[in-house]
Enzyme design. Structure first.
Site, short mmCIF file in Angstrom:
data_model
loop_
_atom_site.label_atom_id
_atom_site.label_comp_id
_atom_site.label_asym_id
_atom_site.label_seq_id
_atom_site.Cartn_x
_atom_site.Cartn_y
_atom_site.Cartn_z
N LYS A 56 0.87 -1.17 0.00
CA LYS A 56 0.00 0.00 0.00
C LYS A 56 0.91 1.23 0.00
O LYS A 56 2.06 1.17 0.46
CB LYS A 56 -0.85 -0.01 1.27
CG LYS A 56 -2.12 0.78 1.17
CD LYS A 56 -3.28 -0.03 0.63
CE LYS A 56 -4.51 0.84 0.50
NZ LYS A 56 -5.68 0.15 0.02
N GLY A 62 -20.05 7.25 5.05
CA GLY A 62 -19.18 7.60 3.93
C GLY A 62 -19.79 7.16 2.62
O GLY A 62 -19.97 5.96 2.37
N GLY A 100 -18.61 7.89 -0.57
CA GLY A 100 -17.67 8.20 -1.66
C GLY A 100 -17.79 7.12 -2.72
O GLY A 100 -18.87 6.61 -3.00
N VAL A 139 -16.90 3.87 -2.91
CA VAL A 139 -17.46 2.58 -2.51
C VAL A 139 -18.85 2.77 -1.91
O VAL A 139 -19.82 2.10 -2.30
CB VAL A 139 -16.54 1.87 -1.49
CG1 VAL A 139 -17.18 0.59 -0.99
CG2 VAL A 139 -15.20 1.56 -2.13
P1 NAD Z 1 -13.59 7.93 -1.08
O1 NAD Z 1 -12.58 8.92 -0.63
O2 NAD Z 1 -14.12 8.00 -2.45
O3 NAD Z 1 -14.83 7.95 -0.07
C1 NAD Z 1 -14.71 8.12 1.31
C2 NAD Z 1 -15.91 8.94 1.74
O4 NAD Z 1 -15.93 8.98 3.18
C3 NAD Z 1 -15.87 10.40 1.25
O5 NAD Z 1 -17.10 10.75 0.66
C4 NAD Z 1 -15.61 11.19 2.53
O6 NAD Z 1 -16.17 12.49 2.50
C5 NAD Z 1 -16.28 10.30 3.56
N1 NAD Z 1 -15.85 10.50 4.94
C6 NAD Z 1 -14.65 10.90 5.42
N2 NAD Z 1 -14.69 11.00 6.77
C7 NAD Z 1 -15.95 10.64 7.14
C8 NAD Z 1 -16.62 10.55 8.39
N3 NAD Z 1 -16.01 10.84 9.53
N4 NAD Z 1 -17.91 10.15 8.40
C9 NAD Z 1 -18.57 9.85 7.25
N5 NAD Z 1 -17.98 9.93 6.03
C10 NAD Z 1 -16.69 10.32 5.99
O7 NAD Z 1 -12.91 6.50 -0.81
P2 NAD Z 1 -13.40 5.09 -1.35
O8 NAD Z 1 -12.59 4.72 -2.53
O9 NAD Z 1 -14.86 5.05 -1.40
O10 NAD Z 1 -12.89 4.14 -0.17
C11 NAD Z 1 -13.59 4.08 1.07
C12 NAD Z 1 -12.99 2.99 1.95
O11 NAD Z 1 -13.08 1.74 1.30
C13 NAD Z 1 -11.52 3.20 2.28
O12 NAD Z 1 -11.27 2.69 3.58
C14 NAD Z 1 -10.81 2.34 1.25
O13 NAD Z 1 -9.53 1.93 1.69
C15 NAD Z 1 -11.78 1.17 1.20
N6 NAD Z 1 -11.69 0.40 -0.05
C16 NAD Z 1 -11.94 0.99 -1.24
C17 NAD Z 1 -11.90 0.22 -2.40
C18 NAD Z 1 -12.23 0.81 -3.75
O14 NAD Z 1 -12.45 0.03 -4.70
N7 NAD Z 1 -12.33 2.13 -3.88
C19 NAD Z 1 -11.58 -1.16 -2.33
C20 NAD Z 1 -11.36 -1.73 -1.09
C21 NAD Z 1 -11.42 -0.95 0.06
#
Ligand code: NAD
Length: 352
Positions: free
Chosen positions: A86, A186, A188, A190
């Site tokens: 990572k 959250g 975002g 995912v």
């Molecule tokens: P992202 O940055 O697109 O989304 C994260 C969201 O969480 C954002 O909208 C942000 O504003 C929100 N957020 C931040 N702090 C917060 C809080 N205190 N309360 C509520 N919401 C909050 O990231 P993502 O790609 O969606 O990834 C999210 C999680 O999933 C991460 O932990 C990432 O490691 C994990 N993940 C993602 C993927 C992928 O395919 N993108 C795969 C496996 C794991």
């Protein structure tokens, strides 16, 4: 960084058996980043790059060490021949992300000769990876225009859904998500896709996110109820779905949870991985280990860009099967699901 902190970092590296951790500062671009390679026994270390405004370098170090180890376990349990790695970039992606900085990152990855393969995580988009790919071949998830497979988040969400269904079968005796109340922390990449899939299955949604445009869209699209950030884990729900950053489950929040199941896409959901899974189990709340549930994105990148195959469905079924296996063993042995999943991951690593 003082010597005390340095000693702690090397202790952490050895505790979690990391192979290599690279700290780099490039003053010309302002790139300040860490790449952690946890284990390459099964193959090269593929894992996302997270661009985040960490409060300290130490916090960033802990994050990258934990996330990279999670990637090793994720690949192992998913049956992929990949290692775990990572990267984190320290800074505010909305202000500090420049072309120059991303090229610096690409140059650094190239020096690692393929032992680390980049992908997206919070704060990084497929378009950013296109820029990284100008300096190195060791990148996945670039845009389709650039020959990559783009954003893996929908595949991640599909895996999360498959795992939620398996957990519902255990707790409610049916895998149907119709009418289930789900609180998503959250929305975002995912979280949004998870919400959309749940909404299509007839679930009722509660959401929290600091970005007001996202919660507004959730209200309009799914008729979701919006909850303050500090209260989302307290919603009386069937499922609490952490889809933001790690550490949401801890000694303070676990007693406040009112959901029957915790299943979400966020990595490293427990703040204290040793004690917190037991606290949750004592409350009779079923947890689906994050790295088992959120492997869909990693699988998508591997299937599309390394195996050059199209069909993802059998892999999603595999996530559901693995979740069922982990939950069954957990119930039978009265051990937290995370402990069971870690054991499965280590068994495959050791037998390789
Ligand atoms: P992202 O940055 O697109 O989304 C994260 C969201 O969480 C954002 O909208 C942000 O504003 C929100 N957020 C931040 N702090 C917060 C809080 N205190 N309360 C509520 N919401 C909050 O990231 P993502 O790609 O969606 O990834 C999210 C999680 O999933 C991460 O932990 C990432 O490691 C994990 N993940 C993602 C993927 C992928 O395919 N993108 C795969 C496996 C794991």
């Amino acid at each position: 960084m003082n010597t005390e902190t340095r000693r702690e970092i090397f202790d952490l590296m050895s505790t979690h058996d990391h192979e290599q951790v690279v700290f780099t500062y490039d003053p010309s671009s302002g790139y300040r980043g860490i790449i952690a390679i946890h284990n390459t026994a099964l193959g090269p270390a593929l894992g996302g790059t997270r661009f985040w405004n960490y409060e300290s370098d130490y916090e960033a170090t802990i994050d990258v060490l934990r996330l990279s180890r999670g990637m090793t376990y994720k690949a192992s349990v998913a049956g992929l021949n990949l290692g775990g790695g990572k990267a984190v970039i320290i800074g505010d992606p909305t202000k500090d992300k420049t072309r120059h900085l991303l090229l610096s990152m690409g140059q650094l990855i190239e020096t690692l000769n393929g032992s680390y393969i980049a992908a997206k995580d919070s704060g990084i988009l497929p378009e950013d990876l296109d820029i990284v790919s100008e300096k190195t071949r060791h990148v996945t998830g670039t845009t389709k225009k650039q020959g990559g497979s783009g954003d893996p988040s929908l595949a991640t969400a599909k895996g999360v859904l498959a795992g939620m269904q398996a957990a519902c079968q255990v707790v409610f005796g049916t895998k149907s998500l119709k009418g289930r109340v789900v609180a998503i922390q959250g929305i975002g990449h995912v979280g949004w896709n998870v919400g959309n899939l749940l909404w299509k299955k007839g679930a009722t949604l509660f959401v929290a996110d600091p970005q007001s445009s996202r919660v507004k869209r959730a209200q309009q699209t799914w008729k979701a109820s919006v909850v303050p950030l500090a209260r989302i884990h307290r919603v009386p729900a069937d499922i609490f779905a952490p889809c933001a950053l790690g550490g949401i489950m801890n000694a303070d929040t676990i007693p406040q949870l009112r959901a029957r199941i915790v299943a979400g896409g966020a990595n490293n959901q427990f703040l204290d991985e040793k004690a917190d899974p037991y606290l949750l189990m004592k409350r009779n709340i079923l947890h689906v280990p994050d790295y088992v549930l959120n492997a869909g994105g990693l699988i998508y990148l591997v299937v599309r860009e390394i195996l050059h195959q199209r069909r993802l469905a059998p892999w999603m079924l595999n996530i559901e099967r693995t979740v069922k296996q982990v939950l069954a063993a957990s119930l039978q042995e009265q051990l937290p699901p995370l402990v069971v999943a870690n054991r499965m991951a280590l068994q495959r690593l050791e037998s390789h």
